[in-house]
Design a protein around this motif. Structure first.
Motif, PDB file in Angstrom:
ATOM      1  N   LYS A 140       0.826  -1.201   0.000  1.00 45.27           N
ATOM      2  CA  LYS A 140       0.000   0.000   0.000  1.00 45.27           C
ATOM      3  C   LYS A 140       0.863   1.254   0.000  1.00 45.27           C
ATOM      4  O   LYS A 140       0.557   2.243  -0.687  1.00 45.27           O
ATOM      5  CB  LYS A 140      -0.924  -0.008   1.221  1.00 45.27           C
ATOM      6  N   ILE A 141       1.944   1.237   0.764  1.00 46.62           N
ATOM      7  CA  ILE A 141       2.866   2.371   0.816  1.00 46.62           C
ATOM      8  C   ILE A 141       3.483   2.621  -0.559  1.00 46.62           C
ATOM      9  O   ILE A 141       3.569   3.775  -1.025  1.00 46.62           O
ATOM     10  CB  ILE A 141       3.962   2.110   1.870  1.00 46.62           C
ATOM     11  N   ILE A 142       3.925   1.565  -1.211  1.00 45.58           N
ATOM     12  CA  ILE A 142       4.546   1.696  -2.534  1.00 45.58           C
ATOM     13  C   ILE A 142       3.531   2.194  -3.565  1.00 45.58           C
ATOM     14  O   ILE A 142       3.834   3.051  -4.395  1.00 45.58           O
ATOM     15  CB  ILE A 142       5.166   0.348  -2.969  1.00 45.58           C
ATOM     16  N   THR A 143       2.313   1.669  -3.501  1.00 43.59           N
ATOM     17  CA  THR A 143       1.267   2.106  -4.423  1.00 43.59           C
ATOM     18  C   THR A 143       0.988   3.598  -4.258  1.00 43.59           C
ATOM     19  O   THR A 143       0.829   4.327  -5.245  1.00 43.59           O
ATOM     20  CB  THR A 143      -0.035   1.312  -4.175  1.00 43.59           C
ATOM     21  N   ALA A 199       9.937  10.252  -1.233  1.00 39.18           N
ATOM     22  CA  ALA A 199      10.549  10.423   0.090  1.00 39.18           C
ATOM     23  C   ALA A 199       9.657   9.833   1.174  1.00 39.18           C
ATOM     24  O   ALA A 199      10.132   9.146   2.086  1.00 39.18           O
ATOM     25  CB  ALA A 199      10.810  11.901   0.356  1.00 39.18           C
ATOM     26  N   GLY A 200       8.347  10.101   1.069  1.00 37.92           N
ATOM     27  CA  GLY A 200       7.428   9.537   2.054  1.00 37.92           C
ATOM     28  C   GLY A 200       7.379   8.019   1.985  1.00 37.92           C
ATOM     29  O   GLY A 200       7.306   7.338   3.014  1.00 37.92           O
ATOM     30  N   MET A 201       7.429   7.481   0.776  1.00 36.57           N
ATOM     31  CA  MET A 201       7.385   6.030   0.594  1.00 36.57           C
ATOM     32  C   MET A 201       8.582   5.351   1.264  1.00 36.57           C
ATOM     33  O   MET A 201       8.418   4.403   2.050  1.00 36.57           O
ATOM     34  CB  MET A 201       7.366   5.691  -0.898  1.00 36.57           C
ATOM     35  N   PHE A 202       9.782   5.834   0.967  1.00 37.68           N
ATOM     36  CA  PHE A 202      10.966   5.198   1.550  1.00 37.68           C
ATOM     37  C   PHE A 202      11.020   5.389   3.062  1.00 37.68           C
ATOM     38  O   PHE A 202      11.430   4.482   3.798  1.00 37.68           O
ATOM     39  CB  PHE A 202      12.235   5.738   0.884  1.00 37.68           C
TER      40      PHE A 202
END
Length: 381
Positions: free
Chosen positions: A107-110, A146-149
């Motif tokens: 979900k984070i990556i999407t 940045a938020g994803m990583f």
């Protein structure tokens, strides 16, 4: 100064249920207010008056040509920081319930990829340009990546490991920019033409760069932006704790914020504060400012319960990405002119005309968001 025991803890600090931080939504709205037109009030006053304070404020709402720091440089990293603050309340709560990390990571990556796509559309429209004219780097893209990583680090690394990631990225980025040579320039040359981030962008990023030879939202300079989100996650985890008093949380936020400001300005002497390169010193200064602003809003709104008027900003903060994208398809200036233009043009005071024109446009945006707020329609990515 004692902030602690005599002040009752806000509801958000209790173990269950965890409520939404009103201070965070308000601060996010305060941040977005300047993006949706608040800055133009000072531009208008600076153009139509000789007031020194208006010229000073208008200058604060511009970016330095290269090195340096002004208030407007805080807007973007503050938004990233706040995305981090919300993580312990959303993802962290799900981890505490025992949710599997795999689906959370997907979900984070999407979400990250979705924001990158939104950023490309924001810059270029719907595939109306040839590939070589498309600008792929964007504000939303940086927020997404940045938020994803940062969130993946939060999911898979414990608290101590997150600290290592934070300081490791800052020190590693500093070392890379100072030690890795750029062809034709050498190592440690932090100009637009010779910096390592600009070289990486020219080498790897397809399409066009915003500044031709450099992009302020480029690929390599997105790496240290991860730290702004990680710092927000640290602050969010602190506010979520129910073993600490409100006063203790305030002292920690203020202490770390001041320490980061001092370290950032000291680092500026050898690694300049630079938003275009998103230098490590820039991260510390903007991170310190973000911590202090969060402490202020948290203390006033969630602890002292002074909440009158917060609706002005929370309406914006709860649909921040939507209003950022809405200007692509809605001409708020034209709508404002339709309702207020005739009245404003009858005024004789040029400064008042200029300010009311901007205020009318901001009001139309706010009313649009307020209608969505009332209907509980929010863009969630």
């Amino acid at each position: 100064m004692s902030l602690a025991s005599t002040v009752p803890e806000p509801a958000v600090a209790q173990p269950v249920p965890v409520k939404r931080l009103l201070s965070l939504d308000t601060l996010r709205g305060f941040d977005m207010f300047w993006i949706m037109g608040g800055d133009e009030i000072f531009y208008a006053l600076a153009k139509t008056t000789t007031w020194g304070w208006a010229a000073f404020m208008a200058d604060q709402f511009t970016h330095p040509e290269w090195n340096g720091f002004r208030f407007y440089d805080l807007i973007f990293p503050l938004f990233l920081f706040m995305a981090g603050v919300s993580t312990p309340f959303s993802i962290g709560s799900r981890l505490q319930k025992g949710d599997d990390k795999g689906p959370l990571a997907r979900k984070i990556i999407t979400r990250g990829i979705t924001l990158v796509i939104f950023g490309i559309i924001y810059n270029n429209g719907f595939f109306v340009k040839p590939l070589e004219e498309i600008r792929f780097c964007s504000v939303l893209g940086r927020i997404g990546l940045a938020g994803m990583f940062a969130q993946l680090i939060y999911v898979y690394a414990n608290r101590r490991a997150q600290y290592f990631w934070f300081f490791g990225i800052l020190l590693g980025y500093w070392a890379a920019l100072m030690l890795i040579p750029v062809p034709g320039c050498g190592a440690g040359v932090l100009t637009m033409a010779c910096s390592l981030p600009g070289y990486v962008d020219r080498l790897l990023v397809p399409g066009k760069l915003y500044l031709t030879i450099h992009d302020p939202e480029g690929l390599l300079s997105t790496v240290p932006a991860i730290c702004n989100a990680l710092l927000g996650m640290y602050a969010g985890a602190l506010l979520k704790e129910y073993t600490s008093t409100a006063g203790q949380k305030m002292k920690t936020l203020i202490g770390v914020g001041v320490a980061f400001l001092v370290l950032g300005w000291l680092w500026d002497n050898i690694f300049p504060i630079n938003k275009n390169l998103w230098t490590s010193s820039f991260v510390l200064v903007t991170g310190g400012c973000s911590l202090l602003l969060l402490a202020l809003f948290y203390w006033i709104i969630d602890v002292r319960q002074y909440q009158k008027g917060t609706i002005l900003f929370t309406v914006i903060g709860m649909n921040s990405i939507l209003i950022y994208l809405a200007v692509l398809i809605i001409n708020f200036e034209h709508i404002a002119d339709f309702f207020f233009g005739g009245l404003i043009h009858q005024l004789t005071s040029e400064p008042l005309k200029a300010v009311l024109t901007v205020a009318g446009m901001i009001l139309m945006k706010w009313l649009f968001l307020y209608i969505l707020y009332q209907k509980k329609i929010f863009l969630r990515v």
